[in-house]
Structure formats: C-alpha cells, structure tokens
Write a protein that holds these residues in place. Structure first.
Motif, PDB file in Angstrom:
ATOM      1  N   UNK A   1      61.300 -34.025  94.784  1.00 35.57           N
ATOM      2  CA  UNK A   1      59.931 -33.715  94.365  1.00 35.57           C
ATOM      3  C   UNK A   1      59.619 -32.237  94.500  1.00 35.57           C
ATOM      4  N   UNK A   2      60.383 -31.517  95.334  1.00 35.47           N
ATOM      5  CA  UNK A   2      60.091 -30.097  95.555  1.00 35.47           C
ATOM      6  C   UNK A   2      61.280 -29.191  95.305  1.00 35.47           C
ATOM      7  N   UNK A   3      62.485 -29.705  95.494  1.00 37.75           N
ATOM      8  CA  UNK A   3      63.680 -28.900  95.292  1.00 37.75           C
ATOM      9  C   UNK A   3      64.191 -28.207  96.536  1.00 37.75           C
ATOM     10  N   UNK A   4      63.531 -28.328  97.664  1.00 34.29           N
ATOM     11  CA  UNK A   4      63.977 -27.688  98.893  1.00 34.29           C
ATOM     12  C   UNK A   4      65.087 -28.520  99.540  1.00 34.29           C
TER      13      UNK A   4
ATOM     14  N   UNK B   1      67.459 -25.439  64.586  1.00 33.23           N
ATOM     15  CA  UNK B   1      67.353 -24.058  65.039  1.00 33.23           C
ATOM     16  C   UNK B   1      67.613 -23.993  66.538  1.00 33.23           C
ATOM     17  N   UNK B   2      68.494 -23.099  66.931  1.00 29.23           N
ATOM     18  CA  UNK B   2      68.878 -22.977  68.334  1.00 29.23           C
ATOM     19  C   UNK B   2      68.009 -21.900  68.977  1.00 29.23           C
ATOM     20  N   UNK B   3      67.230 -22.299  69.939  1.00 27.37           N
ATOM     21  CA  UNK B   3      66.382 -21.375  70.670  1.00 27.37           C
ATOM     22  C   UNK B   3      66.986 -21.120  72.053  1.00 27.37           C
ATOM     23  N   UNK B   4      66.669 -19.986  72.662  1.00 23.24           N
ATOM     24  CA  UNK B   4      67.180 -19.727  74.022  1.00 23.24           C
ATOM     25  C   UNK B   4      66.570 -20.725  75.000  1.00 23.24           C
ATOM     26  N   UNK B   5      67.289 -21.077  76.020  1.00 23.86           N
ATOM     27  CA  UNK B   5      66.746 -22.039  76.986  1.00 23.86           C
ATOM     28  C   UNK B   5      65.513 -21.478  77.679  1.00 23.86           C
ATOM     29  N   UNK B   6      64.529 -22.339  77.945  1.00 20.77           N
ATOM     30  CA  UNK B   6      63.304 -21.844  78.615  1.00 20.77           C
ATOM     31  C   UNK B   6      63.600 -21.456  80.053  1.00 20.77           C
ATOM     32  N   UNK B   7      62.822 -20.556  80.611  1.00 21.06           N
ATOM     33  CA  UNK B   7      63.044 -20.166  82.018  1.00 21.06           C
ATOM     34  C   UNK B   7      62.730 -21.325  82.952  1.00 21.06           C
ATOM     35  N   UNK B   8      63.385 -21.377  84.080  1.00 26.23           N
ATOM     36  CA  UNK B   8      63.114 -22.482  85.020  1.00 26.23           C
ATOM     37  C   UNK B   8      61.692 -22.374  85.571  1.00 26.23           C
ATOM     38  N   UNK B   9      61.083 -23.498  85.872  1.00 21.75           N
ATOM     39  CA  UNK B   9      59.708 -23.462  86.427  1.00 21.75           C
ATOM     40  C   UNK B   9      59.700 -22.826  87.814  1.00 21.75           C
ATOM     41  N   UNK B  10      58.601 -22.236  88.191  1.00 24.38           N
ATOM     42  CA  UNK B  10      58.530 -21.625  89.537  1.00 24.38           C
ATOM     43  C   UNK B  10      58.618 -22.694  90.618  1.00 24.38           C
ATOM     44  N   UNK B  11      59.219 -22.376  91.756  1.00 28.27           N
ATOM     45  CA  UNK B  11      59.318 -23.372  92.837  1.00 28.27           C
ATOM     46  C   UNK B  11      57.939 -23.716  93.388  1.00 28.27           C
TER      47      UNK B  11
END
Length: 376
Positions: A337-340, A295-305
C-alpha cells in the motif's frame, strides 16, 4: 526458363521438385489477389471470382497441355529446365543404331495422365474440399442453433424428398465421412514418396508420377535447343495445315499466331506476376503495419512516494535500515500500500496487530505484504 540449382547428373534436387510443385499455388494466389484488387473497381470481375476454381483450371489446362505437348514437362517443370521421362523405353531393335533416339518421349496415354494429375486432380480436390467445408459448417450450425437454420432440403421429411434429393444427401453424407480419410491417405502417400525421393530411394517424387509411369530429370542444353527447334517446326506444320479461302486462312493464321504469342510470353508474365504479387503483399503489409501500429509514447514518470504520516514511524537515514527494528534489513518485505520496505518478521507482526502501514498509516492487511528476493 529459370536457372537450375545445384545437384549432379540429370536427377533434380529435392528443392527443385518442391519449387516446381509449389509454383502453381503461388501463381493461383497471385492471380486471385490481382483479380480481387481489380474487382474493387470493376464489380463485373466478381463473376470470375465466383468461379475461381474453374477459371484457374482452364488457364492451367492451356499452359499444361501446351508444355506437355511440346516439352514433355509440366508448366513449372519446364521453367526449371526439367523433363518427364518414361520409366520403360521401348525401341524397335530392327532400326539402325544411328536412328535410335537418345531419349524417348512421352506416349499419348502418359501425356493424358500427366494433364489429368496436373489439372484435373487439383480441381477435383479443390471442389471436394469446398463441399466438405460447407457441409461441416452446415452441420456445426445445425448442432448449435437447431434444425431451423438448416438448408431446406435437410428440413424436408425423408419420405417427401425426390430421388435426386435423396441421392444428393447420401452423396454429401458419404463425402463428409470419407473425404478426410481420402485426403489423409493422399497426403501420407505424397509425404512418403517425397521422403524416399529425398533419401534417393526412388526416382518418383509423387504417387502421380508413379501411376503415370514417368520420372522427372534435368534436360541437357542440347535438348533445350532441340526443344525450341521442335516447337517452331510444329508451329510451321500447323500453319501449313490451314485450309480455306485466303481471308479465312488469314484469320486462322492470325488466331494461331496470337495463341502462340500468348503461350510464349505466358510463362515469363506469370512468373513476373508471382514476384510482383509477393512484392505488393510485402509492401501493403508493411504499410498496414505502419498505419495500424499504435503510437508509442514514453513511459510516464513513477508516482511520488506516499508521504510519511505525522504520527507514523519516522524513516531512518539509511535506506537499508528497517524503520521498525532500526537494524539492517534481513529477509526484506514490502508493504504494497505504501512501497516501504521492512524486515519480514517486523512488518508481519505490525500489520497483524495494527492493520496499517507503520510509516504512512494507510490501512493494510497481511495480503498486502510482498516478499522481496533482492534488496536494493
């Protein structure tokens, strides 16, 4: 009879010959698949599947013998409107020209050889392939698990074996060694003849046709009509040869009529079975893919920064500005580790010294720095 495809003159195209060659294999696959489906509800059919090679060879023997006897062609060749022609046509010069046939039929020896190469050789090849596969599997199992898993006749000492066991083991050993070479030689010769036929360098499509002394040609419309008339005359002659009491003659005539009816409808029925098999294979494969597909589900939303730490370096207003040097970023790099994102020299020096992200204060190391080749 199926429709002839392309080409000029009486020489069949390469694709016609390939289609005629592959038809028996498609027929076998369709027949075995149908029997397998029936065997799921009628276990007695498994006995037929245990002797599938013999069953299919017997069926093809009936069809091939009938077509070679009445049409001078194999079962598949007759469906494509093809006929077998002797290479050397020998006629009696003392006969009148008007009585000379325009096409000479196959001799009895050529018909026998044709049936052997059409039915006998594929059956022998299938049995040898099965024996070779079984022997290789047994040898591989013995090599992996030792002699304890080998068959009983292989564990018995050589001096205690009977003559039959010794002969059988020697034959199997010879088969295991020689079958790949025989198979490769046969496939190589077949490929060479097919290539020469495609290049129109020979009229023989296969080594079997060369050894039989015949080539395959297209049949004219008049020959097809004459062939139907010839079959009916032969059957009438068979009916006239029936002897015995009236009741016995009626039984024999009914059996002959049933056999001829089966042969008349066998070609159409078997070809319809091949198409039905392909359709069922496509249908069940599509249905199985639909059932087994995840079953193909929509991709989950990205985690908050990650949030900026109270004691961390504040973020500048522009997203293109480095938080450390407060200048436009050059040679960007990211703290994994943070994405910045920072300038690579700035973040490298900071993490080397403080071992953390300058914005979130999450522990980090040099290995957590990721170079970016496209800045947003």
């Amino acid at each position: 009879m199926l429709m002839q495809v392309g080409g000029e003159g009486d020489r069949p195209t390469f694709f016609e010959m390939v289609a005629a060659q592959q038809l028996p294999e498609s027929l076998r696959a369709a027949l075995m698949y149908s029997l397998g489906v029936i065997a799921q509800r009628r276990p007695i059919v498994h006995r037929v599947l245990d002797y599938s090679d013999e069953f299919f060879a017997f069926l093809m023997l009936i069809l091939e013998a009938h077509n070679v006897r009445t049409a001078d062609a194999s079962f598949a060749e007759a469906l494509y409107g093809l006929r077998r022609q002797p290479v050397e046509i020998v006629t009696d010069v003392t006969q009148k020209k008007s009585s000379l046939p325009s096409r000479a039929g196959l001799t009895r020896a050529q018909k026998s050889l044709s049936i052997f190469f059409l039915v006998g050789l594929p059956y022998i090849k299938a049995k040898l392939q099965g024996a070779y596969t079984a022997q290789r599997g047994s040898a591989l199992q013995t090599a992996l698990w030792g002699s304890s898993s080998a068959p009983v006749e292989e564990v018995v000492p050589h001096n205690n074996r009977s003559i039959f066991q010794r002969w059988k083991l020697n034959l199997v050993a010879f088969l295991t060694y020689s079958f790949p070479w025989i198979h490769a030689t046969h496939e190589g010769l077949s490929f060479a003849y097919q290539l020469l036929y495609l290049l129109e360098a020979t009229r023989f499509y296969s080594p079997a046709l060369y050894l039989t002394g015949v080539y395959v040609r297209r049949a004219s419309g008049q020959e097809l009509l004459d062939g139907t008339k010839h079959i009916q005359e032969r059957r009438n002659h068979d009916y006239e040869r029936i002897r015995g009491p009236a009741s016995l003659k009626a039984v024999q005539r009914g059996l002959l009529k049933s056999l001829y009816t089966f042969l008349d409808y066998a070609q159409t029925g078997l070809i319809a079975g091949v198409f039905l098999f392909k359709m069922m294979e496509w249908w069940y494969q599509s249905a199985e893919e639909r059932v087994m597909a995840p079953t193909i589900y929509p991709p989950p939303p990205p985690p908050p920064p990650p949030k900026v730490a109270p004691n961390g370096i504040p973020l500048p207003e522009s997203v293109r500005t480095c938080p450390l040097c407060l200048q436009r970023r050059t040679n960007p790099a990211m703290a994994a580790v943070s994405g910045y994102v920072f300038c690579y020299p700035c973040i490298y020096k900071y993490i080397s010294q403080y071992k953390r992200c300058p914005v979130t204060l999450i522990p980090a190391d040099i290995e957590h720095i990721r170079r970016l080749y496209k800045d947003a």
